[in-house]
Scaffold this motif. Structure first.
Motif, PDB file in Angstrom:
ATOM      1  N   GLU A   1      91.839 -28.937 -50.546  1.00 13.11           N
ATOM      2  CA  GLU A   1      91.476 -27.743 -49.517  1.00 13.11           C
ATOM      3  C   GLU A   1      93.305 -27.665 -49.015  1.00 13.11           C
ATOM      4  OE1 GLU A   1      88.244 -28.900 -47.181  1.00 13.11           O
ATOM      5  OE2 GLU A   1      90.183 -30.551 -46.112  1.00 13.11           O
TER       6      GLU A   1
ATOM      7  N   ILE B   1      87.038 -19.920 -52.737  1.00 15.13           N
ATOM      8  CA  ILE B   1      84.850 -20.425 -52.846  1.00 15.13           C
ATOM      9  C   ILE B   1      85.025 -20.131 -54.433  1.00 15.13           C
ATOM     10  CG2 ILE B   1      83.483 -19.549 -52.191  1.00 15.13           C
ATOM     11  CD1 ILE B   1      84.346 -17.674 -50.320  1.00 15.13           C
TER      12      ILE B   1
ATOM     13  N   THR C   1      77.900 -21.957 -53.960  1.00 12.17           N
ATOM     14  CA  THR C   1      78.929 -21.883 -53.863  1.00 12.17           C
ATOM     15  C   THR C   1      80.227 -22.852 -52.190  1.00 12.17           C
ATOM     16  OG1 THR C   1      79.070 -19.783 -52.259  1.00 12.17           O
ATOM     17  CG2 THR C   1      78.442 -19.611 -54.294  1.00 12.17           C
TER      18      THR C   1
ATOM     19  N   ASP D   1      83.419 -23.037 -50.202  1.00 13.44           N
ATOM     20  CA  ASP D   1      84.773 -22.623 -49.611  1.00 13.44           C
ATOM     21  C   ASP D   1      85.697 -23.512 -49.316  1.00 13.44           C
ATOM     22  OD1 ASP D   1      86.938 -21.292 -48.845  1.00 13.44           O
ATOM     23  OD2 ASP D   1      85.564 -20.286 -46.759  1.00 13.44           O
TER      24      ASP D   1
ATOM     25  N   ALA E   1      87.039 -15.723 -51.743  1.00 14.52           N
ATOM     26  CA  ALA E   1      88.343 -16.175 -51.133  1.00 14.52           C
ATOM     27  C   ALA E   1      87.637 -16.216 -50.045  1.00 14.52           C
ATOM     28  CB  ALA E   1      89.668 -15.844 -50.756  1.00 14.52           C
ATOM     29  N   ASN E   2      88.138 -16.733 -48.475  1.00 13.08           N
ATOM     30  CA  ASN E   2      88.332 -16.699 -47.663  1.00 13.08           C
ATOM     31  C   ASN E   2      88.812 -15.829 -47.136  1.00 13.08           C
ATOM     32  OD1 ASN E   2      88.280 -17.837 -44.439  1.00 13.08           O
ATOM     33  ND2 ASN E   2      86.734 -18.893 -44.828  1.00 13.08           N
TER      34      ASN E   2
ATOM     35  N   HIS F   1      93.113 -18.298 -54.928  1.00 13.00           N
ATOM     36  CA  HIS F   1      92.052 -18.750 -55.952  1.00 13.00           C
ATOM     37  C   HIS F   1      91.835 -19.768 -56.486  1.00 13.00           C
ATOM     38  CE1 HIS F   1      91.820 -13.944 -55.537  1.00 13.00           C
ATOM     39  NE2 HIS F   1      90.167 -14.337 -54.943  1.00 13.00           N
TER      40      HIS F   1
END
Length: 661
Positions: free
Chosen positions: A588, A594, A607, A609, A640-641, A648
């Motif tokens: 991460e 996501i 999903t 994130d 994407a956040n 991505h």
């Protein structure tokens, strides 16, 4: 030597240039003899000189409190000049009498020019890569060669008054990125030196050079006497081996050290080898480390030291003078009996007021690599010559450990007269290469890998490029690792000094000798992400990525720069099948997206994130999943956040497949 310039000049351009009318003591020929003269190092001898290095080190490094670990060690020069309409960058501007004795580069390019004694026209003008990589027909490959990506030249260039060395881009090179070292001597005023002539290339004593450089036995005096012994040392015991009495020198030392596993790594580290000459302890090293590679036996051969794995024999050709007496001492710190076979040749020769004792001492430290620091390899007070160094590193990660520069201060200098560009550069290779090599003056006998992980041994011996000191010498090496980890460093410094010199080495204890153990490399039972076979993907780039030791095996499979709607599919092989627990470890970071995962075509949870403001890992337990011997994992980019950098990205460290309960 191929001419790469537009104008019709070559390396023989100034063959007719005026030379000194009277032959001088220091010549190209005499310096070539110093390439292999180990006897010379054991005396003060004349003529006197200092030794320094011009290099591309980052000029932002001003003092220990000001950018001391700056790392832009390329494209740094004294000044820029314009000659005949071309730009030339000055690498060295030297005042004689003196001699250049070594040139190194990680990326030789451009045309190098040598302007001797204030001449307006270069006597040498040649593509730098030809000069230092063995491509020249005028230079033997014994003196010009590439070792593990590092280009080396050990051909001497003497000058009576001055030498300016420049590089330009007329051959299409880019001097802005050039890494270089130029090692040189400066003799005392009044020393007679015959300036280099291109004719010197045409009269090389090649047969003798090859014989002396590659057969260390040629260093051994034929009038020397042979001595030897074989003995066993029990755990905790010591054995003293007395040398012949009176004026003389050890000129060759051969040793076999065997425990139950026959010269295993532990035995060679746990037996302490010490030497006392004229009632002063001058050698104190683990026996294997003394011979230039550790841990264990690694086959290599240099001029002063080497190891033969077939014969399980270690060899030393350093001369060890004594005025009255000498003794070798072996102390067994291992938990088993050790058998030692020692053979040496001893030469009766006078001790004079120019004679020096030989020293070799070891130190070790296990340390965090942050904050960066200067690590002391040698600090000695007195008069003598520095003649070499061996370095042993235990690196827990694939990431490069040796960005640090050597810094050598002579006779109380406030700024080092030798300031390098990287640890591997000092040892004559480049780019953190893990290729092993062996040359007369330096070697990388061991580099385990993968990449730069594991045990690495480097050595370099200063024969023609020795560094004399009148009152003191300090050799520091930067600990400059690209990762913040705990690593183990050990070194041996080799030097000669007058009786009465002092150093700062501490006594070696049993606890210092244990071999540093590497941490576990990969998670037990893990299916590594980087080992998965990619079946297909739509968009972005998928590759293996090297990371630090927080990741299993320090790698992941990395998908970057995809777009929402893109997908990628991998094959996952399993030795187990049935309804089993599936755990995944993923990367991460601020630019991760996501993602929806599918296992054998079925959604694997909701999903996910993978955004995080800092780079890290996230372990996810997917619960009980139907596992086959051959499975598919699909990842689809959803978005994407809102706080993420929209690249991505997606990364898999590993999967674990466990029991259902």
């Amino acid at each position: 030597m191929k001419n790469l310039l537009k104008e019709p000049i070559s390396i023989l351009i100034s063959l007719g240039a005026a030379l000194p009318a009277v032959a001088a003591p220091i010549t190209t020929e005499s310096l070539l003899g110093e390439l292999y003269d180990l006897r010379r190092l054991s005396t003060i001898g004349g003529p006197r000189y200092t030794a320094s290095q011009a290099s591309s080190f980052d000029r932002a490094s001003k003092s220990p409190g000001e950018n001391w670990f700056a790392n832009s060690d390329f494209g740094q020069y004294i000044r820029k000049e314009v000659t005949d309409g071309r730009s030339e960058w000055v690498m060295a501007d030297l005042t004689g009498p003196g001699a250049v004795v070594r040139i190194w580069s990680a990326n030789p390019q451009g045309v190098i020019r040598f302007y001797f004694d204030g001449e307006a026209e270069a006597r040498v003008a040649v593509a730098l890569n030809e000069l230092v990589t063995g491509e020249s027909s005028l230079l033997p490959q014994e003196l010009s060669y590439v070792a593990a990506s590092g280009a080396n030249l050990y051909f001497p260039f003497p000058y009576s008054r001055s030498l300016k060395i420049t590089v330009d881009d007329s051959s299409g090179g880019n001097p802005d990125r050039l890494y270089y070292h130029i090692n040189f001597r400066t003799y005392e005023p009044g020393t007679e030196v015959r300036t280099f002539s291109a004719q010197d290339f045409l009269s090389l004593p090649l047969e003798r050079l090859r014989r002396m450089l590659f057969d260390p036995e040629e260093q051994v005096d034929r009038l020397s006497q042979t001595f030897g012994a074989t003995f066993f040392i029990e755990p905790g015991e010591r054995f003293d081996y007395k040398l012949p009495e009176g004026n003389g020198s050890v000129v060759e030392l051969r040793m076999k050290v065997r425990g139950p596993a026959r010269s295993d790594e532990e035995t060679l580290r746990m037996v302490l080898f010490e030497a006392t000459f004229d009632e002063r302890k001058t050698i104190s090293c683990p026996v294997g480390d003394y011979f230039g590679s550790a841990p264990g036996l690694s086959g290599y051969k240099t001029l002063p030291l080497g190891m033969d794995t077939e014969l399980e024999e270690m060899r030393s050709y350093w001369r060890m003078p004594q005025r009255e007496s000498g003794q070798f001492t072996f102390t067994n710190h291992a938990e088993h009996s050790v058998r030692i076979e020692i053979n040496l040749r001893w030469m009766s020769e006078p001790w004079t007021d120019t004679s020096l004792h030989f020293h070799a001492k070891w130190r070790r430290e296990t340390m965090r690599t942050r904050p960066m620091k200067d690590w002391s390899i040698l600090s000695v007070a007195g008069e003598g010559r520095f003649v070499g160094c061996a370095l042993y590193v235990v690196n827990p990660t694939r990431i490069w450990w040796g960005e640090g520069d050597e810094k050598i201060y002579v006779d109380g200098e406030s700024f080092p007269s030798t300031f390098g560009t990287g640890t591997e550069d000092y040892f004559g290779y480049a780019w953190g290469s893990n290729e092993t090599f062996s040359q007369p003056f330096h070697a990388q006998p061991r580099a385990d890998g993968p990449a730069n992980r594991g045990y690495t041994s480097n050595n370099r011996f200063h024969i023609i490029d020795d560094i004399p000191f009148r009152s003191s010498l300090r050799f520091d090496m930067e600990i400059w690792h690209w990762a913040d980890v705990t690593a183990d460093f050990a070194s041996v410094a080799y030097w000669y000094a007058r009786p009465g010199s002092t150093d700062r080495f501490e006594a070696i204890g049993e606890k210092d000798l244990a071999i540093h153990q590497l941490p576990s490399y990969g998670v037990k039972g893990a299916i590594e992400g980087e080992s998965l076979r990619l079946i297909d993907h739509s968009g972005g780039t998928i590759q293996r990525q090297a990371l630090d030791d927080k990741w299993s095996c320090e790698e992941q499979v990395w998908w970057r720069d995809a777009s929402p709607g893109d997908s990628a599919m991998w094959e996952v092989l399993s030795e187990k099948s049935g309804a089993l627990r599936l755990i995944g470890n993923f990367t991460e970071a601020a630019d991760y997206g996501i993602v929806q995962l599918f296992w054998n075509g079925e959604k694997l949870g909701e999903t996910i994130d993978f955004f995080s403001p800092v780079l890290g890992l996230r372990k996810i337990d997917f619960g009980i999943v139907e596992i086959k011997s051959t499975n598919t994992l699909e990842a689809r980019v959803v978005g994407a956040n809102e706080r993420a950098e929209r690249r991505h990205m997606f990364g898999i460290d590993y999967f674990l497949i466990g029991e259902s309960q």
